[in-house]
Design a protein around this motif. Structure first.
Motif, PDB file in Angstrom:
ATOM      1  N   GLU A 270     -14.527   7.616 -14.269  1.00  0.00           N
ATOM      2  CA  GLU A 270     -15.823   7.105 -14.712  1.00  0.00           C
ATOM      3  C   GLU A 270     -16.422   8.001 -15.793  1.00  0.00           C
ATOM      4  O   GLU A 270     -16.958   7.507 -16.796  1.00  0.00           O
ATOM      5  N   ARG A 271     -16.332   9.321 -15.625  1.00  0.00           N
ATOM      6  CA  ARG A 271     -16.907  10.240 -16.613  1.00  0.00           C
ATOM      7  C   ARG A 271     -16.255  10.088 -17.975  1.00  0.00           C
ATOM      8  O   ARG A 271     -16.897  10.229 -19.013  1.00  0.00           O
ATOM      9  N   PHE A 272     -14.955   9.820 -17.971  1.00  0.00           N
ATOM     10  CA  PHE A 272     -14.231   9.660 -19.235  1.00  0.00           C
ATOM     11  C   PHE A 272     -14.178   8.197 -19.686  1.00  0.00           C
ATOM     12  O   PHE A 272     -13.420   7.849 -20.587  1.00  0.00           O
ATOM     13  N   ARG A 273     -14.975   7.369 -19.028  1.00  0.00           N
ATOM     14  CA  ARG A 273     -15.088   5.952 -19.370  1.00  0.00           C
ATOM     15  C   ARG A 273     -13.728   5.260 -19.359  1.00  0.00           C
ATOM     16  O   ARG A 273     -13.417   4.430 -20.206  1.00  0.00           O
ATOM     17  N   ARG A 274     -12.937   5.619 -18.366  1.00  0.00           N
ATOM     18  CA  ARG A 274     -11.641   4.960 -18.177  1.00  0.00           C
ATOM     19  C   ARG A 274     -11.842   3.767 -17.249  1.00  0.00           C
ATOM     20  O   ARG A 274     -12.506   3.872 -16.213  1.00  0.00           O
ATOM     21  N   ARG A 275     -11.260   2.654 -17.601  1.00  0.00           N
ATOM     22  CA  ARG A 275     -11.421   1.442 -16.804  1.00  0.00           C
ATOM     23  C   ARG A 275     -10.167   1.090 -16.001  1.00  0.00           C
ATOM     24  O   ARG A 275     -10.107   0.039 -15.365  1.00  0.00           O
ATOM     25  N   GLU A 276      -9.139   1.958 -16.057  1.00  0.00           N
ATOM     26  CA  GLU A 276      -7.887   1.644 -15.365  1.00  0.00           C
ATOM     27  C   GLU A 276      -8.090   1.615 -13.845  1.00  0.00           C
ATOM     28  O   GLU A 276      -8.796   2.461 -13.265  1.00  0.00           O
ATOM     29  N   GLN A 277      -7.417   0.675 -13.210  1.00  0.00           N
ATOM     30  CA  GLN A 277      -7.344   0.656 -11.755  1.00  0.00           C
ATOM     31  C   GLN A 277      -6.384   1.742 -11.294  1.00  0.00           C
ATOM     32  O   GLN A 277      -5.439   2.113 -11.997  1.00  0.00           O
ATOM     33  N   PHE A 278      -6.609   2.280 -10.083  1.00  0.00           N
ATOM     34  CA  PHE A 278      -5.691   3.295  -9.557  1.00  0.00           C
ATOM     35  C   PHE A 278      -5.568   3.145  -8.049  1.00  0.00           C
ATOM     36  O   PHE A 278      -6.426   2.541  -7.388  1.00  0.00           O
ATOM     37  N   THR A 279      -4.467   3.679  -7.524  1.00  0.00           N
ATOM     38  CA  THR A 279      -4.287   3.771  -6.079  1.00  0.00           C
ATOM     39  C   THR A 279      -4.121   5.238  -5.719  1.00  0.00           C
ATOM     40  O   THR A 279      -3.722   6.065  -6.550  1.00  0.00           O
ATOM     41  N   TYR A 280      -4.429   5.559  -4.469  1.00  0.00           N
ATOM     42  CA  TYR A 280      -4.302   6.942  -3.985  1.00  0.00           C
ATOM     43  C   TYR A 280      -3.744   6.896  -2.568  1.00  0.00           C
ATOM     44  O   TYR A 280      -4.242   6.146  -1.714  1.00  0.00           O
ATOM     45  N   HIS A 281      -2.694   7.690  -2.322  1.00  0.00           N
ATOM     46  CA  HIS A 281      -2.116   7.797  -0.982  1.00  0.00           C
ATOM     47  C   HIS A 281      -1.780   9.255  -0.695  1.00  0.00           C
ATOM     48  O   HIS A 281      -1.329   9.986  -1.588  1.00  0.00           O
ATOM     49  N   LYS A 282      -1.969   9.656   0.554  1.00  0.00           N
ATOM     50  CA  LYS A 282      -1.584  10.993   1.002  1.00  0.00           C
ATOM     51  C   LYS A 282      -0.492  10.836   2.057  1.00  0.00           C
ATOM     52  O   LYS A 282      -0.669  10.107   3.042  1.00  0.00           O
ATOM     53  N   LEU A 283       0.637  11.502   1.854  1.00  0.00           N
ATOM     54  CA  LEU A 283       1.807  11.352   2.712  1.00  0.00           C
ATOM     55  C   LEU A 283       2.103  12.678   3.409  1.00  0.00           C
ATOM     56  O   LEU A 283       2.373  13.689   2.754  1.00  0.00           O
ATOM     57  N   ASN A 284       2.072  12.657   4.748  1.00  0.00           N
ATOM     58  CA  ASN A 284       2.286  13.887   5.511  1.00  0.00           C
ATOM     59  C   ASN A 284       3.633  13.949   6.209  1.00  0.00           C
ATOM     60  O   ASN A 284       4.030  15.014   6.678  1.00  0.00           O
ATOM     61  N   ASP A 285       4.340  12.824   6.297  1.00  0.00           N
ATOM     62  CA  ASP A 285       5.622  12.835   7.006  1.00  0.00           C
ATOM     63  C   ASP A 285       6.495  11.690   6.504  1.00  0.00           C
ATOM     64  O   ASP A 285       6.076  10.858   5.698  1.00  0.00           O
ATOM     65  N   SER A 286       7.732  11.643   7.011  1.00  0.00           N
ATOM     66  CA  SER A 286       8.697  10.641   6.570  1.00  0.00           C
ATOM     67  C   SER A 286       8.262   9.228   6.925  1.00  0.00           C
ATOM     68  O   SER A 286       8.544   8.281   6.188  1.00  0.00           O
ATOM     69  N   GLN A 287       7.582   9.085   8.046  1.00  0.00           N
ATOM     70  CA  GLN A 287       7.127   7.753   8.442  1.00  0.00           C
ATOM     71  C   GLN A 287       6.152   7.191   7.409  1.00  0.00           C
ATOM     72  O   GLN A 287       6.216   6.000   7.057  1.00  0.00           O
ATOM     73  N   ALA A 288       5.271   8.042   6.898  1.00  0.00           N
ATOM     74  CA  ALA A 288       4.315   7.598   5.884  1.00  0.00           C
ATOM     75  C   ALA A 288       5.029   7.201   4.594  1.00  0.00           C
ATOM     76  O   ALA A 288       4.654   6.233   3.931  1.00  0.00           O
ATOM     77  N   VAL A 289       6.090   7.965   4.238  1.00  0.00           N
ATOM     78  CA  VAL A 289       6.862   7.633   3.036  1.00  0.00           C
ATOM     79  C   VAL A 289       7.572   6.293   3.231  1.00  0.00           C
ATOM     80  O   VAL A 289       7.582   5.442   2.333  1.00  0.00           O
ATOM     81  N   SER A 290       8.171   6.100   4.407  1.00  0.00           N
ATOM     82  CA  SER A 290       8.883   4.844   4.681  1.00  0.00           C
ATOM     83  C   SER A 290       7.936   3.657   4.613  1.00  0.00           C
ATOM     84  O   SER A 290       8.287   2.588   4.084  1.00  0.00           O
ATOM     85  N   GLN A 291       6.739   3.825   5.136  1.00  0.00           N
ATOM     86  CA  GLN A 291       5.764   2.737   5.083  1.00  0.00           C
ATOM     87  C   GLN A 291       5.374   2.435   3.640  1.00  0.00           C
ATOM     88  O   GLN A 291       5.232   1.270   3.252  1.00  0.00           O
ATOM     89  N   LEU A 292       5.219   3.492   2.838  1.00  0.00           N
ATOM     90  CA  LEU A 292       4.874   3.286   1.433  1.00  0.00           C
ATOM     91  C   LEU A 292       5.977   2.534   0.704  1.00  0.00           C
ATOM     92  O   LEU A 292       5.704   1.704  -0.165  1.00  0.00           O
ATOM     93  N   LEU A 293       7.238   2.815   1.053  1.00  0.00           N
ATOM     94  CA  LEU A 293       8.359   2.160   0.389  1.00  0.00           C
ATOM     95  C   LEU A 293       8.310   0.643   0.557  1.00  0.00           C
ATOM     96  O   LEU A 293       8.754  -0.107  -0.323  1.00  0.00           O
ATOM     97  N   THR A 294       7.785   0.180   1.665  1.00  0.00           N
ATOM     98  CA  THR A 294       7.701  -1.272   1.886  1.00  0.00           C
ATOM     99  C   THR A 294       6.657  -1.919   0.979  1.00  0.00           C
ATOM    100  O   THR A 294       6.645  -3.134   0.817  1.00  0.00           O
ATOM    101  N   GLN A 295       5.782  -1.091   0.390  1.00  0.00           N
ATOM    102  CA  GLN A 295       4.708  -1.631  -0.449  1.00  0.00           C
ATOM    103  C   GLN A 295       4.899  -1.298  -1.923  1.00  0.00           C
ATOM    104  O   GLN A 295       4.041  -1.632  -2.741  1.00  0.00           O
ATOM    105  N   ILE A 296       6.002  -0.633  -2.270  1.00  0.00           N
ATOM    106  CA  ILE A 296       6.127  -0.053  -3.603  1.00  0.00           C
ATOM    107  C   ILE A 296       6.019  -1.092  -4.705  1.00  0.00           C
ATOM    108  O   ILE A 296       5.463  -0.832  -5.774  1.00  0.00           O
ATOM    109  N   LYS A 297       6.527  -2.282  -4.477  1.00  0.00           N
ATOM    110  CA  LYS A 297       6.476  -3.322  -5.509  1.00  0.00           C
ATOM    111  C   LYS A 297       5.048  -3.729  -5.836  1.00  0.00           C
ATOM    112  O   LYS A 297       4.762  -4.180  -6.943  1.00  0.00           O
ATOM    113  N   GLN A 298       4.144  -3.544  -4.857  1.00  0.00           N
ATOM    114  CA  GLN A 298       2.750  -3.931  -5.079  1.00  0.00           C
ATOM    115  C   GLN A 298       2.062  -3.027  -6.101  1.00  0.00           C
ATOM    116  O   GLN A 298       1.017  -3.380  -6.648  1.00  0.00           O
ATOM    117  N   PHE A 299       2.639  -1.820  -6.327  1.00  0.00           N
ATOM    118  CA  PHE A 299       2.012  -0.888  -7.258  1.00  0.00           C
ATOM    119  C   PHE A 299       2.408  -1.153  -8.707  1.00  0.00           C
ATOM    120  O   PHE A 299       1.870  -0.524  -9.616  1.00  0.00           O
TER     121      PHE A 299
END
Length: 515
Positions: A313-342
Motif C-alpha cells: 500500500e505504501r508503494f502504491r502497488r495494486r498486485e494481489q498476493f498470498t502468504y503462507h507459513k509452513l512449519n512441517d511436511s504436512q503443511a507443504v503437502s497440503q500446499l502442493l494440492t493448491q499450487i495451481k491456484q497460485f
C-alpha cells in the motif's frame, strides 16, 4: 603397491605390454581369460578395480559384470570393448560401470581411468589443500585492508567455498580454516561497528539490507510484468544454500547473491523488516498494533501478512498476493494440492521454518545434537531434508510455473563456543547473541554496544534501555549456574549477533529452465 587390479580378457596374452607398464607404475595386476575365472577370483580375493572385456566367449562381459556386482557392489568395473554400439554402452552404464574404454586402448588411457576411479580422492584432496594454502595468504592480506561491503561478500563466499571443498575431501586443514574464519569474523565485527549506524541512517548509501528486499528485488520484477514466488527459509546460512543448490540445477537457472541482514539477526526484527520494508523502530511507530516488544508474551511474527499488505500500500502497488507459513511436511503437502491456484497471483510469499526449528531442536535434544554435531553434519541434515521431504516436490511444481523464484532468509546462525558473562535484571531478554535491557553489565571488548537504540532505529522500551550484540563465536552466559549454562550451550547454533554467518545471507533468483 599402488592398487590391486583384475584384468579380464580372453586375449590377455596380447596385453602383456600394458600389464608391464602398470606393474612399473607399482600396480599389482591379476589376470583372467574368462568370466567364470574372474568371478571366482573376486570371491576369493580383494581388488581395487576390474578391467573387463565386453566381448568374451561363453559368459559375456555384461553377464560377468552383473555377477561381479552381486559379489562386490562397490567394486569399480571399467568396461573395455571394441563394440561401440549404443545399446551395449547403455546396458553397461545402467549396470553402474565406473568407466568405458574403446579398444585399442593405450597405457595412458588406462592410467587415467585408474587415477580417476582409485586415486581421485587423494588427488583431489592434495589439489584442494594446495589451493587453500595458496589462497590462505591472499585472504589474510585482504583482512588487513579496508574492505567494502561487496568485497566482504566475496571474501565470505571464498571462505565457504574452501569450507565445503575441504569437508568433501576429508582434509586435515579444518583447524587452519577455522582460525582464519575466526580472524575474518573479528575483522567483520569491526567493519559492522564502523558502518552500521551510517547504513541505517542513509538508506541510499548502504548495501542491500533487510528492509530493501521488496523495494529493490521484488517490486522491479512485478513492474516488468513478472510474477514472483518469494520463499523465505528461516535461518538459512549461505553454506546450507550451497549444499542444496545442486538439487535445483536441473530445473532452474540460478542467479546467486548475498545481502546484509539487520541487527539483531533474529526473526522478530529481521523478518518483520523484510515484510514491512522498514526498520523495527519505524514499524513500531507507524504500525504500533503490529509490533510486539520483547517483554510481551505474544508471538513476535504473527503480523507478517499485514506488514506485507501495508508495504504494498505504501508503494502504491495494486498486485494481489498470498502468504503462507509452513512449519512441517504436512503443511507443504497440503500446499502442493493448491499450487495451481497460485498461478494467476502476481506475488506469493512462503515462509518455511524447518531450518530454524532444526537449529532449536539441536540445542534442546541430545540426539539431534549428535546427528548435527558438526558444521558438515548440520549442512547434511539440511540437504537431506530438502531431498527427501515434500519441499523438493514443491520446487519441481514451481519449476512448471512461469514465475521468478526468489529464495532468501531473514538471518543465518553461527556455532558458538566462547561464553561471555553478562548481568542484567530479570526483564532482560533470553537470546544468547543479543541483549537489551537496563543496567546491563558485560565485557565491552566482546560486544557491539548500542546505548542509543534510536540511532539504529531499534525500539527502546525504556529510556535507559541499551542493546549489546555478541561478536564472533561468543554467546552470553549469566554468572548464576555459569558452568551448567556454558556446558549446555557450547557448540550450539545461535543467532542474533554479528558474524558473517548471521549477517551475510543468501539472496537467490531461480528461473525455470522449461520457460
Amino acid at each position: 603397491m599402488t592398487a590391486r587390479l583384475l584384468w579380464v580378457d580372453d586375449e590377455i596374452d596380447m596385453l602383456r605390454a600394458h600389464i608391464i607398464f602398470l606393474q612399473k607404475k607399482d600396480y599389482e595386476v591379476v589376470t583372467a581369460s574368462n568370466g567364470p575365472d574372474a568371478i571366482d577370483l573376486c570371491r576369493e580375493q580383494r581388488f581395487d578395480l576390474v578391467l573387463l572385456d565386453e566381448n568374451m566367449p561363453g559368459l559375456s562381459g555384461l553377464e560377468t559384470l552383473m555377477q561381479l556386482k552381486d559379489i562386490a557392489p562397490n567394486l569399480p568395473v571399467v568396461m573395455v570393448t571394441k563394440n561401440e554400439e549404443e545399446d551395449i554402452m547403455d546396458q553397461a552404464i545402467g549396470s553402474k560401470i565406473a568407466d568405458y574404454l574403446i579398444k585399442p586402448v593405450n597405457p595412458k588411457q588406462i592410467l587415467l581411468t585408474l587415477k580417476k576411479n582409485i586415486h581421485q580422492r587423494e588427488i583431489v584432496q592434495e589439489v584442494t589443500q594446495t589451493g587453500y594454502r595458496q589462497d590462505f595468504g591472499r585472504i589474510g592480506m585482504q583482512l588487513s585492508e579496508q574492505l567494502n561491503p561487496d568485497e566482504w561478500k566475496e571474501l565470505y563466499r571464498r571462505l565457504v567455498h574452501w569450507e565445503l571443498e575441504l569437508a568433501s575431501t576429508g582434509s586435515a586443514m579444518d583447524d587452519m580454516l577455522r582460525m582464519q574464519k575466526e580472524e575474518a569474523n573479528a575483522t567483520f565485527a569491526k567493519f559492522i561497528k564502523r558502518h552500521y549506524a551510517h547504513w541505517v541512517q542513509h538508506p541510499d548509501e548502504r548495501p542491500l539490507m533487510s528492509p530493501d528486499l521488496f523495494k529493490r528485488c521484488i517490486f522491479p520484477r512485478l513492474t516488468a510484468g513478472r510474477k514472483v514466488f518469494l520463499l523465505v527459509l528461516d535461518n538459512l546460512r549461505y553454506d546450507q544454500w550451497r549444499a542444496i543448490s545442486g538439487e535445483l540445477a536441473d530445473d532452474f537457472d540460478i542467479d546467486e547473491d548475498l545481502y546484509y541482514t539487520i541487527l539483531p539477526t533474529a526473526t522478530q526484527y529481521a523478518r518483520n523488516a523484510i515484510f514491512a520494508g522498514l526498520m523495527p523502530l519505524q514499524i513500531k511507530q507507524m504500525y504500533p498494533d503490529l509490533w510486539v516488544d520483547e517483554e510481551e508474551d505474544e508471538g513476535k511474527n504473527l503480523n507478517e501478512k499485514a506488514l506485507i499488505a501495508h508495504q504494498l500500500e505504501r508503494f502504491r502497488r495494486r498486485e494481489q498476493f498470498t502468504y503462507h507459513k509452513l512449519n512441517d511436511s504436512q503443511a507443504v503437502s497440503q500446499l502442493l494440492t493448491q499450487i495451481k491456484q497460485f498461478a494467476a497471483t502476481p506475488l506469493n510469499v512462503l515462509v518455511i521454518n524447518f531450518i530454524d526449528i532444526l537449529s532449536h531442536a539441536r540445542t534442546e535434544s541430545r540426539m539431534v545434537r549428535e546427528l548435527a554435531g558438526s558444521e558438515g553434519a548440520y549442512r547434511g541434515i539440511t540437504q537431506s531434508w530438502f531431498k527427501h521431504t515434500p519441499i523438493r516436490q514443491l520446487f519441481r511444481q514451481l519449476a512448471e510455473l512461469d514465475y521468478d523464484l526468489i529464495i532468501t532468509t531473514d538471518h543465518g546462525s553461527i556455532k558458538v563456543d566462547q561464553p561471555s558473562k553478562v548481568v542484567g535484571d530479570r526483564n532482560v531478554n533470553t537470546n544468547l547473541r543479543y541483549k537489551l535491557g537496563r543496567n546491563l553489565s558485560y565485557n565491552a571488548k566482546d560486544v557491539y554496544e548500542v546505548r542509543e537504540p534510536k540511532a539504529l532505529l531499534l525500539p527502546q522500551p525504556n529510556l535507559s534501555t541499551a542493546y549489546i550484540f555478541a561478536t564472533g563465536n561468543r554467546f552470553f552466559a549469566y554468572p548464576n549456574n555459569y558452568n551448567h549454562y556454558v556446558q549446555y550451550y557450547t557448540d550450539t547454533f545461535q543467532h542474533g549477533g554479528i558474524s558473517m554467518e548471521e549477517m551475510l545471507v543468501p539472496l537467490i533468483t531461480l528461473r525455470p529452465k522449461r520457460r
